[in-house]
Every structure is written in structure tokens, then in C-alpha cells.
Design a protein around this motif. Structure first.
Motif, PDB file in Angstrom:
ATOM      1  N   VAL A  46       0.856  -1.186   0.000  1.00  0.00           N
ATOM      2  CA  VAL A  46       0.000   0.000   0.000  1.00  0.00           C
ATOM      3  C   VAL A  46       0.891   1.234   0.000  1.00  0.00           C
ATOM      4  CG1 VAL A  46      -1.695   1.337   1.293  1.00  0.00           C
ATOM      5  CG2 VAL A  46      -1.900  -1.155   1.177  1.00  0.00           C
ATOM      6  N   PHE A  47       0.642   2.142  -0.940  1.00  0.00           N
ATOM      7  CA  PHE A  47       1.393   3.390  -1.060  1.00  0.00           C
ATOM      8  C   PHE A  47       0.420   4.549  -0.816  1.00  0.00           C
ATOM      9  CE2 PHE A  47       3.243   0.199  -3.782  1.00  0.00           C
ATOM     10  CZ  PHE A  47       4.618   0.330  -3.629  1.00  0.00           C
ATOM     11  N   ILE A  48       0.738   5.413   0.132  1.00  0.00           N
ATOM     12  CA  ILE A  48      -0.115   6.556   0.452  1.00  0.00           C
ATOM     13  C   ILE A  48       0.675   7.837   0.235  1.00  0.00           C
ATOM     14  CG2 ILE A  48      -1.507   7.684   2.222  1.00  0.00           C
ATOM     15  CD1 ILE A  48      -1.634   4.991   3.674  1.00  0.00           C
ATOM     16  N   ILE A  49       0.120   8.760  -0.528  1.00  0.00           N
ATOM     17  CA  ILE A  49       0.711  10.089  -0.709  1.00  0.00           C
ATOM     18  C   ILE A  49      -0.281  11.106  -0.159  1.00  0.00           C
ATOM     19  CG2 ILE A  49       1.554  11.813  -2.344  1.00  0.00           C
ATOM     20  CD1 ILE A  49       2.254   9.542  -4.256  1.00  0.00           C
ATOM     21  N   ILE A  50       0.178  11.932   0.784  1.00  0.00           N
ATOM     22  CA  ILE A  50      -0.688  12.923   1.412  1.00  0.00           C
ATOM     23  C   ILE A  50      -0.283  14.322   0.952  1.00  0.00           C
ATOM     24  CG2 ILE A  50      -1.544  13.894   3.567  1.00  0.00           C
ATOM     25  CD1 ILE A  50      -2.411  11.033   3.119  1.00  0.00           C
ATOM     26  N   LEU A  51      -1.238  15.017   0.357  1.00  0.00           N
ATOM     27  CA  LEU A  51      -1.058  16.403  -0.056  1.00  0.00           C
ATOM     28  C   LEU A  51      -1.779  17.315   0.939  1.00  0.00           C
ATOM     29  CD1 LEU A  51      -1.614  15.814  -3.886  1.00  0.00           C
ATOM     30  CD2 LEU A  51       0.555  15.864  -2.630  1.00  0.00           C
ATOM     31  N   GLU A  52      -1.755  18.624   0.697  1.00  0.00           N
ATOM     32  CA  GLU A  52      -2.138  19.568   1.737  1.00  0.00           C
ATOM     33  C   GLU A  52      -3.233  20.557   1.353  1.00  0.00           C
ATOM     34  OE1 GLU A  52      -1.040  20.858   4.981  1.00  0.00           O
ATOM     35  OE2 GLU A  52      -0.563  18.744   5.254  1.00  0.00           O
ATOM     36  N   ASN A  53      -4.224  20.662   2.259  1.00  0.00           N
ATOM     37  CA  ASN A  53      -5.091  21.842   2.385  1.00  0.00           C
ATOM     38  C   ASN A  53      -5.859  22.241   1.127  1.00  0.00           C
ATOM     39  OD1 ASN A  53      -3.475  21.804   4.680  1.00  0.00           O
ATOM     40  ND2 ASN A  53      -3.258  24.016   4.793  1.00  0.00           N
ATOM     41  N   LYS A  54      -6.466  21.279   0.469  1.00  0.00           N
ATOM     42  CA  LYS A  54      -7.262  21.634  -0.704  1.00  0.00           C
ATOM     43  C   LYS A  54      -8.597  20.896  -0.651  1.00  0.00           C
ATOM     44  CE  LYS A  54      -4.124  24.245  -2.625  1.00  0.00           C
ATOM     45  NZ  LYS A  54      -3.315  24.371  -1.385  1.00  0.00           N
ATOM     46  N   GLY A  55      -9.665  21.620  -0.937  1.00  0.00           N
ATOM     47  CA  GLY A  55     -10.981  21.026  -0.987  1.00  0.00           C
ATOM     48  C   GLY A  55     -11.234  20.318  -2.306  1.00  0.00           C
ATOM     49  N   PHE A  56     -12.275  19.510  -2.328  1.00  0.00           N
ATOM     50  CA  PHE A  56     -12.578  18.687  -3.502  1.00  0.00           C
ATOM     51  C   PHE A  56     -12.799  19.526  -4.752  1.00  0.00           C
ATOM     52  CE2 PHE A  56     -15.432  16.582  -6.433  1.00  0.00           C
ATOM     53  CZ  PHE A  56     -14.880  15.315  -6.546  1.00  0.00           C
ATOM     54  N   ASP A  57     -13.587  20.583  -4.642  1.00  0.00           N
ATOM     55  CA  ASP A  57     -13.944  21.361  -5.830  1.00  0.00           C
ATOM     56  C   ASP A  57     -12.721  22.001  -6.472  1.00  0.00           C
ATOM     57  OD1 ASP A  57     -16.589  20.687  -5.521  1.00  0.00           O
ATOM     58  OD2 ASP A  57     -17.118  22.527  -4.445  1.00  0.00           O
ATOM     59  N   GLU A  58     -11.797  22.501  -5.654  1.00  0.00           N
ATOM     60  CA  GLU A  58     -10.599  23.129  -6.209  1.00  0.00           C
ATOM     61  C   GLU A  58      -9.709  22.104  -6.901  1.00  0.00           C
ATOM     62  OE1 GLU A  58      -6.728  25.835  -4.861  1.00  0.00           O
ATOM     63  OE2 GLU A  58      -8.206  25.207  -3.369  1.00  0.00           O
ATOM     64  N   THR A  59      -9.614  20.912  -6.322  1.00  0.00           N
ATOM     65  CA  THR A  59      -8.711  19.897  -6.862  1.00  0.00           C
ATOM     66  C   THR A  59      -9.300  19.162  -8.052  1.00  0.00           C
ATOM     67  OG1 THR A  59      -7.797  19.556  -4.654  1.00  0.00           O
ATOM     68  CG2 THR A  59      -7.360  17.855  -6.299  1.00  0.00           C
ATOM     69  N   PHE A  60     -10.551  18.764  -7.944  1.00  0.00           N
ATOM     70  CA  PHE A  60     -11.134  17.878  -8.949  1.00  0.00           C
ATOM     71  C   PHE A  60     -12.215  18.547  -9.798  1.00  0.00           C
ATOM     72  CE2 PHE A  60      -9.593  15.086  -5.534  1.00  0.00           C
ATOM     73  CZ  PHE A  60      -8.719  14.293  -6.266  1.00  0.00           C
ATOM     74  N   GLY A  61     -12.518  19.799  -9.499  1.00  0.00           N
ATOM     75  CA  GLY A  61     -13.534  20.496 -10.273  1.00  0.00           C
ATOM     76  C   GLY A  61     -12.998  21.016 -11.596  1.00  0.00           C
ATOM     77  N   PRO A  62     -13.886  21.578 -12.433  1.00  0.00           N
ATOM     78  CA  PRO A  62     -13.464  22.154 -13.717  1.00  0.00           C
ATOM     79  C   PRO A  62     -12.424  23.255 -13.501  1.00  0.00           C
ATOM     80  CG  PRO A  62     -15.858  22.004 -13.575  1.00  0.00           C
ATOM     81  CD  PRO A  62     -15.336  21.700 -12.206  1.00  0.00           C
ATOM     82  N   GLY A  63     -11.421  23.266 -14.330  1.00  0.00           N
ATOM     83  CA  GLY A  63     -10.395  24.285 -14.228  1.00  0.00           C
ATOM     84  C   GLY A  63      -9.324  23.997 -13.206  1.00  0.00           C
TER      85      GLY A  63
END
Length: 373
Positions: free
Chosen positions: A33-50
Motif C-alpha cells: 500500500v502506497f499513500i501520498i498525502i497532499l495539503e489543504n485543498k478542498g474537492f472542488d478546487e482539486t477535482f472540479g473544472p479548471g
């Protein structure tokens, strides 16, 4: 006495079965199992349009599954990392990122929910972690921390502040952007008091060599980028843009090395997620899922609400259908429980919460029907 107390606590955790034999038999035999943890971003900003994280939001989601209802468990930062490896709920010090690296002070054992009752940063040796569970089960683990070995005056491995001292890694330094608060393993005496800490909590630069052979790749790999490449800082102290742009570049560099390794191809699972959602401004999010308990030490894990916000997660494995989307609610405790189930371990802390659903065939949707690739 401390060793005896820890062993008793660990035995208690092992006494809470991970799942029924029938349930675990339906899980794929994941070995790494490989886990990468990133920081301080909500779903819409990361995976939303743009989204500026094109590799994460488009390329990786097409290689695996997007969990659209995945939630962090608290604010501000450290409390989420602690939850991910131990199931411990936030307390006021971890919610404040432990500016002073103090011992946890409180009751001399765990409560009925597996929680340490009190306040502080470095948990007593009787508080078990996934690392302790794996070691007891004769499985291997490592935390790979970017920039950990970059300071000329600090240890290159198992790096943490001296007890009762100011944490001087709270802000990035040019050439050394390691942050102790993003390294959960150094907040547990069961780990930092053991000689194995220097072998298991190491700089990220050691990962490529470890990936060369299945036998040297740990069963559990926890990866923390530095304060620039995890998206925390924007701009970065060295002039790079930071934020999602730098986090995406980090993933473009490291994910191909992971998924191209023999260990990953041999029953591997990659998880990429964020510690928490936005903590300021109009995007501030302290929502939660999964009937998250507040815990005995704070009334609001998210400071102003019940959780750490909706952040999303991407999972990649030969046992997951590429391009699939999942709206089942999960959080950091559920992720910990899922990993424990994959390795047939007991549940620690709030990973043992009644009714908490681990990953099942909604996630591993190419098993047991055969491979999707």
C-alpha cells in the motif's frame, strides 16, 4: 512498565477483529500500500473544472477510481496525520499543529473507544499505530519524508524536535522544507523510542532504491512531500509556485516510479489524498461524514465543525476499474480501517468505530471477477 503498557494496549487492539473471515476473504490480496498525502485543498478546487492539478484530476482519475465523498477528520493539519496512522481523534494541541513538541499528558490508558484522554503532542507508548501493528504481524513499513535529510544540523532520519522545545520546522527554509507536523510517526513514543525509527522514518530519496526489488519495498509506504510540493505553501520559499501546481509536478515525478515498480504491479494499491480541506477564506470547510465522533478531548474536530472537510481521494490498483467514480462516504478513519483489513490486522482508535465502513467491492470493483486491464 511503559513497554508492558504498550504491549497490553496493542493486544487489546488486536483483540478487535478487523472484519469477519468471510469479509476479509472477499478482499484482494494487496501486498503493498502506497499513500501520498497532499495539503489543504478542498474537492472542488482539486477535482472540479479548471483544476490546476491536471495530472491528478484527469490522468490519475482515469487510471483508477475517484472517491468523491472522501473527508478529512479535523483541522488544522497534524490531527489528520495522527488520525491516519492511529485512529486518535484531535486534541487542542494537535489541532494547533503542536508548535511546542510536548508529551501527551492524560489518563494512563485508553478509553473504551481506544482513545487517549488528555492533551499534548507525542502519544504515550501504550497508544498503538498501524506501524506497530504491521511490525507485530511481521510486515514492513516506512515513512518517506521529502527534505528530511536536508538540514546540516538535524538528524537525517527519524527527525523531530527535542521534547518540550519549539518546532523549528513549522516554516519552510530554502533547501529544507521538511515539516515534522506532516510526519505522523514522530508523534508516538512507541516509534521514536525504538531504534527502528531510524530505519523506518527516512528521507524520500531512499524510495527509488527500495522500489528496485519487491523484497525491499515495504508493505506499507507513507509518503509526505515537502511544504512546497505537497501544495501547502504558495508561493514557496525557493520561488516555485507551490499550491496544486507544485503538488501536481510532484505526482508526475513520483507516481510513475511507484506504479512502474514490481511491488506495485504485484498486488499494489496507491492512494492519493489530502490531509484536510481549506482552512481559511470562502472555501473553509469543516464538514464530516461517516458519523465521525468528536472524541474525548475536543468538542469540534474541525474547530468550527465536526470534521476536516471534503477533500476527495484517488485510488489506483489492478483490482480497481480505471476511470470509475465512487460516491460512498469515507474518511481518514475508514482508510485506516481498510488498510488494517487488507493486512488482516485489528482496528485501532476510531478505525474500530461501530458502523464505520471500510473499502469493499465498491472500491475493488475488478475483484474477484478478474483484472480490468
Amino acid at each position: 512498565m511503559r513497554v508492558l503498557a504498550f504491549l497490553l494496549a496493542l493486544l487489546a487492539a488486536w483483540g478487535q477483529p478487523s472484519a469477519s473471515a468471510a469479509a476479509t476473504s472477499r478482499l484482494p490480496r494487496i501486498q503493498h500500500v502506497f499513500i501520498i498525502i497532499l495539503e489543504n485543498k478542498g474537492f472542488d478546487e482539486t477535482f472540479g473544472p479548471g483544476s490546476s492539478a491536471v495530472y491528478l484530476s484527469q490522468t490519475l482519475t482515469q487510471q483508477g477510481q475517484l472517491l468523491r465523498q472522501y473527508y478529512a477528520t479535523g483541522h488544522v493539519s497534524l490531527d489528520n496525520y495522527v488520525s491516519l496512522v492511529s485512529g486518535q481523534a484531535p486534541n487542542p494541541d494537535t489541532q494547533a499543529d503542536c508548535q511546542i513538541y510536548t508529551d501527551f499528558v492524560g489518563a494512563p490508558g485508553l478509553d473504551a473507544d481506544g482513545q487517549a484522554v488528555g492533551q499534548g503532542c507525542v502519544y504515550s507508548s501504550f497508544v498503538p499505530t498501524i506501524a506497530d501493528q504491521l511490525a507485530a504481524a511481521h510486515r514492513t513499513w516506512k515513512g518517506y519524508m521529502q527534505d528530511m535529510g536536508n538540514s546540516p544540523t538535524a538528524p537525517a532520519t527519524c527527525r523531530h524536535p527535542a521534547l518540550n522545545s519549539q518546532d523549528d520546522t513549522q516554516s519552510a527554509r530554502d533547501g529544507d522544507q521538511y515539516a515534522a507536523r506532516h510526519n505522523p510517526f514522530v508523534y508516538f513514543h512507541s516509534i521514536i523510542d525504538s531504534p527502528s525509527c531510524d530505519r523506518n522514518v527516512v528521507p524520500l530519496t531512499e524510495l527509488p532504491t527500495d522500489l528496485e526489488r519487491v523484497s525491499t519495498t515495504p508493505n506499507y509506504v507513507f509518503i509526505t512531500p515537502n511544504l512546497c510540493e505537497d501544495g501547502h505553501d504558495a508561493p514557496c520559499v525557493d520561488g516555485r509556485p507551490g499550491g496544486l501546481a507544485s503538488a501536481d509536478l510532484f505526482l508526475q515525478e513520483w507516481v510513475p516510479q511507484i506504479v512502474g515498480s514490481r511491488a506495485f504491479r504485484h498486488r499494489g494499491l496507491l492512494i492519493v489524498t489530502f490531509d484536510e480541506g481549506e482552512v481559511s477564506g470562502s472555501g473553509f470547510d469543516s464538514s464530516a461524514c461517516c458519523n465521525e465522533a468528536s472524541g474525548p478531548n475536543t468538542g469540534a474536530p474541525g474547530v468550527t465543525g465536526p470534521g476536516g472537510g471534503r477533500v476527495g481521494a484517488v485510488l489506483v490498483s489492478r483490482f480497481i476499474r480505471p476511470g470509475s467514480v465512487n460516491d460512498t462516504p469515507y474518511n481518514h478513519y475508514a482508510l485506516l480501517r481498510s488498510i488494517e483489513d487488507l493486512f488482516h490486522l485489528g482496528h485501532v482508535g476510531y478505525a474500530a468505530q461501530d458502523g464505520l465502513a471500510p473499502f469493499g467491492n465498491d472500491v475493488f470493483n475488478c475483484y474477484p471477477r478478474g483484472l480490468c486491464r
